[in-house]
Design a protein around this motif. Sequence first.
Motif, mmCIF file in Angstrom:
data_model
loop_
_atom_site.group_PDB
_atom_site.id
_atom_site.type_symbol
_atom_site.label_atom_id
_atom_site.label_comp_id
_atom_site.label_asym_id
_atom_site.label_seq_id
_atom_site.Cartn_x
_atom_site.Cartn_y
_atom_site.Cartn_z
ATOM 1 N N TYR A 115 0.824 -1.094 -0.139
ATOM 2 C CA TYR A 115 0.016 -0.161 0.004
ATOM 3 C C TYR A 115 0.833 1.301 0.006
ATOM 4 O O TYR A 115 0.517 2.278 -0.604
ATOM 5 N N PHE A 116 2.150 1.171 0.517
ATOM 6 C CA PHE A 116 3.086 2.629 0.649
ATOM 7 C C PHE A 116 4.237 2.438 -0.172
ATOM 8 O O PHE A 116 4.850 3.326 -0.382
ATOM 9 N N ASN A 117 4.626 1.059 -0.603
ATOM 10 C CA ASN A 117 5.808 1.170 -1.453
ATOM 11 C C ASN A 117 5.872 -0.352 -2.259
ATOM 12 O O ASN A 117 6.637 -1.352 -1.917
ATOM 13 N N ASP A 118 5.236 -0.232 -3.248
ATOM 14 C CA ASP A 118 4.792 -1.635 -3.838
ATOM 15 C C ASP A 118 6.162 -2.115 -4.318
ATOM 16 O O ASP A 118 6.343 -3.349 -4.624
ATOM 17 N N GLU A 119 7.178 -1.228 -4.946
ATOM 18 C CA GLU A 119 8.383 -1.432 -5.403
ATOM 19 C C GLU A 119 9.049 -2.375 -4.653
ATOM 20 O O GLU A 119 9.815 -3.242 -5.039
ATOM 21 N N ASN A 120 9.244 -2.278 -3.303
ATOM 22 C CA ASN A 120 10.012 -2.869 -2.149
ATOM 23 C C ASN A 120 9.214 -3.671 -1.179
ATOM 24 O O ASN A 120 9.667 -3.769 -0.258
ATOM 25 N N ALA A 121 8.029 -3.903 -1.706
ATOM 26 C CA ALA A 121 7.177 -4.260 -0.774
ATOM 27 C C ALA A 121 7.472 -5.803 -0.168
ATOM 28 O O ALA A 121 7.548 -6.108 1.117
ATOM 29 N N ALA A 122 8.254 -6.634 -0.992
ATOM 30 C CA ALA A 122 8.586 -7.980 -0.448
ATOM 31 C C ALA A 122 9.920 -7.783 0.433
ATOM 32 O O ALA A 122 9.973 -8.549 1.483
ATOM 33 N N LEU A 123 10.731 -6.756 0.141
ATOM 34 C CA LEU A 123 11.757 -6.760 0.966
ATOM 35 C C LEU A 123 11.188 -6.282 2.399
ATOM 36 O O LEU A 123 11.838 -6.561 3.556
ATOM 37 N N ASP A 124 10.508 -5.090 2.438
ATOM 38 C CA ASP A 124 9.968 -4.428 3.736
ATOM 39 C C ASP A 124 9.303 -5.558 4.410
ATOM 40 O O ASP A 124 9.284 -5.515 5.730
ATOM 41 N N ALA A 125 8.481 -6.414 3.755
ATOM 42 C CA ALA A 125 7.818 -7.443 4.593
ATOM 43 C C ALA A 125 8.687 -8.343 5.349
ATOM 44 O O ALA A 125 8.257 -8.717 6.401
#
Length: 222
Positions: free
Chosen positions: A169-179
Amino acid sequence: MTVLKDKTLVKRRSKGEQTRNQILTAAIEVLATQGIKGTTHRAIATHAQLQLSLTTYYFKDIKELVHEAFVLSSTQTVSRAGAAWLPAFDLLESYTKTQLKKVALRMELADKLSEMATNYLYSKIKHHSTELAIEQLLFTEIQISPKLRELAQIHKQALILPFIKLCSYFNDENAALDADIMLTVFTQLEYRNLVVPVDEINVDNIQKTVERLIYWILQLKR
């Protein structure tokens, strides 16, 4: 006569399923306290208050029983985790992508999401410590068998999906890494507090850690 036979078969299956689930539940609880080496047919039968012959009847191989106990615990954990994030997704879906870019709204959401996450973590530590212990055991014993290694990978992939959705919702490009970072921090908070008596858990510390992380995920300065 056929109807009567069918009803009898259903009753037998139902009772058999109950006994099987009782054995698996006992196996989960024994695993959580005794580890894999201490999880034997006898230990499970004693804990379940069942005859030893019943555990060996339903599960002749102790390795099969241990694996299925891990599978059941994993299924319960993943299901509960997925359900816990639904209110957060409902909240986020009530805003447009344009609205979610506004700093003021993100600040408000960061506080709400932090509160939700803190309550979720505390509840999980307080009420589901057995499942947490099993999860920790699963990740530390993956070298024992390829089946456990595969289950651990499936379990982690299932756990991380809600985090990826949240971060997207907030950073689709790095969503997997942030998750992945988010899941790692949450997991460490859970495991660290497993050994702490419930009335001594530092909820304030959990909340501050969660807030710091979520503010970072939402690209905000605290």
